[in-house]
Design an enzyme around this catalytic site. Structure first.
Site, PDB file in Angstrom:
ATOM      1  N   ASP A 153       0.737  -1.214  -0.038  1.00 27.08           N
ATOM      2  CA  ASP A 153       0.094  -0.127  -0.061  1.00 27.08           C
ATOM      3  C   ASP A 153       0.813   1.320   0.010  1.00 27.08           C
ATOM      4  OD1 ASP A 153       0.727   0.368   2.597  1.00 27.08           O
ATOM      5  OD2 ASP A 153      -1.342   0.432   3.454  1.00 27.08           O
ATOM      6  N   CYS A 184       2.945  -3.424   4.132  1.00 20.88           N
ATOM      7  CA  CYS A 184       2.081  -2.254   4.350  1.00 20.88           C
ATOM      8  C   CYS A 184       2.636  -1.558   5.314  1.00 20.88           C
ATOM      9  CB  CYS A 184       0.404  -2.630   4.579  1.00 20.88           C
ATOM     10  SG  CYS A 184       0.218  -3.732   5.865  1.00 20.88           S
ATOM     11  N   GLY A 185       1.839  -0.861   6.294  1.00 19.50           N
ATOM     12  CA  GLY A 185       2.723  -0.116   7.381  1.00 19.50           C
ATOM     13  C   GLY A 185       3.054  -1.279   8.364  1.00 19.50           C
ATOM     14  N   THR A 186       2.319  -1.865   8.803  1.00 17.99           N
ATOM     15  CA  THR A 186       2.641  -2.823   9.820  1.00 17.99           C
ATOM     16  C   THR A 186       2.946  -4.485   9.055  1.00 17.99           C
ATOM     17  OG1 THR A 186       0.299  -3.455  10.121  1.00 17.99           O
ATOM     18  CG2 THR A 186       1.408  -1.859  11.654  1.00 17.99           C
ATOM     19  N   HIS A 234       4.661 -31.968   9.670  1.00 20.32           N
ATOM     20  CA  HIS A 234       4.537 -30.659   9.396  1.00 20.32           C
ATOM     21  C   HIS A 234       3.416 -30.748   8.459  1.00 20.32           C
ATOM     22  CE1 HIS A 234       7.599 -29.447  12.141  1.00 20.32           C
ATOM     23  NE2 HIS A 234       8.709 -30.076  11.242  1.00 20.32           N
ATOM     24  N   HIS A 246       8.115 -25.024   8.547  1.00 20.77           N
ATOM     25  CA  HIS A 246       6.986 -25.725   9.449  1.00 20.77           C
ATOM     26  C   HIS A 246       5.872 -25.504   8.835  1.00 20.77           C
ATOM     27  CE1 HIS A 246       9.471 -26.520  13.281  1.00 20.77           C
ATOM     28  NE2 HIS A 246      10.091 -26.969  12.196  1.00 20.77           N
TER      29      HIS A 246
HETATM   30  C1  RB5 Z   1      -2.193   2.764   6.307  1.00 20.68           C
HETATM   31  O1  RB5 Z   1      -2.195   3.537   7.138  1.00 20.68           O
HETATM   32  C2  RB5 Z   1      -1.945   1.472   7.329  1.00 20.68           C
HETATM   33  O2  RB5 Z   1      -3.065   1.224   8.129  1.00 20.68           O
HETATM   34  C3  RB5 Z   1      -1.662   0.274   6.470  1.00 20.68           C
HETATM   35  O3  RB5 Z   1      -0.657   0.362   5.982  1.00 20.68           O
HETATM   36  C4  RB5 Z   1      -1.296  -0.938   7.521  1.00 20.68           C
HETATM   37  O4  RB5 Z   1      -0.539  -0.711   8.374  1.00 20.68           O
HETATM   38  C5  RB5 Z   1      -2.457  -1.569   7.953  1.00 20.68           C
HETATM   39  O5  RB5 Z   1      -2.525  -2.897   8.473  1.00 20.68           O
END
Ligand code: RB5
Length: 156
Positions: free
Chosen positions: A18, A75-77, A143, A108
């Site tokens: 993203d 993505c961000g996280t 596994h 695994h």
């Molecule tokens: C975008 O702001 C953020 O929500 C997205 O990149 C991600 O971290 C979502 O899980």
């Protein structure tokens, strides 16, 4: 120090992200290509705010259909995009912030998509995670039975 080489070259890898991860996606794409892999970039291609489920689903469907062999999502996280990917039948997507989990997730759990967060880890850690994940092989045996149990949940 010599650069670490990936053992498996010429794999077809799908990548998606993203807006939070555009720069890291481009760096990882280049890293993979330098190693000899073919990378299919499913976007997003700009830093304009977008919806991560769209890109998680694109890569997941490409992996599930065999259009690409494995997938990488950022993505961000790494959380939202992996949650979306895991809704696609046949997908085992893992979020990793360090290489040990990435390696074991292949050995695994036979993970077929790797996810991580551009706001969580730096590019060098991301490259190390990708390298360990791509180099690892599924170990099968007991596994396989457990992975089969996971996949059977899709039929309930
Ligand atoms: C975008 O702001 C953020 O929500 C997205 O990149 C991600 O971290 C979502 O899980």
């Amino acid at each position: 120090m010599p650069r670490q080489r990936l053992q498996k070259i010429n794999m077809k890898i799908g990548i998606g992200n993203d807006h939070a991860a555009l720069e890291m996606k481009l760096q990882i794409k280049e890293f993979l290509e330098e190693m000899g892999h073919e990378v299919v970039d499913y976007g997003t291609h700009t830093s304009e705010s977008c919806d991560y489920p769209v890109y998680g689903a694109k890569v997941a469907k490409a992996v599930a259909s065999g259009e690409v062999e494995q997938g990488i999502l950022i993505c961000g996280t790494g959380v939202g995009i992996s949650l979306a990917a895991n809704k696609v039948k046949g997908i085992r997507c893992v979020v990793c912030s360090e290489p040990y989990t990435a390696k074991l997730s292949k050995q695994h759990n036979n993970s077929n998509i790797l996810a991580f967060g551009a706001r969580v880890i730096g590019i060098e850690m991301a490259k190390m995670i990708v390298t360990e994940w791509l180099n690892a092989e599924f170990l099968g045996g007991r596994h396989q039975e457990r992975v089969d149990m996971i996949m059977a949940l899709e039929e309930e």
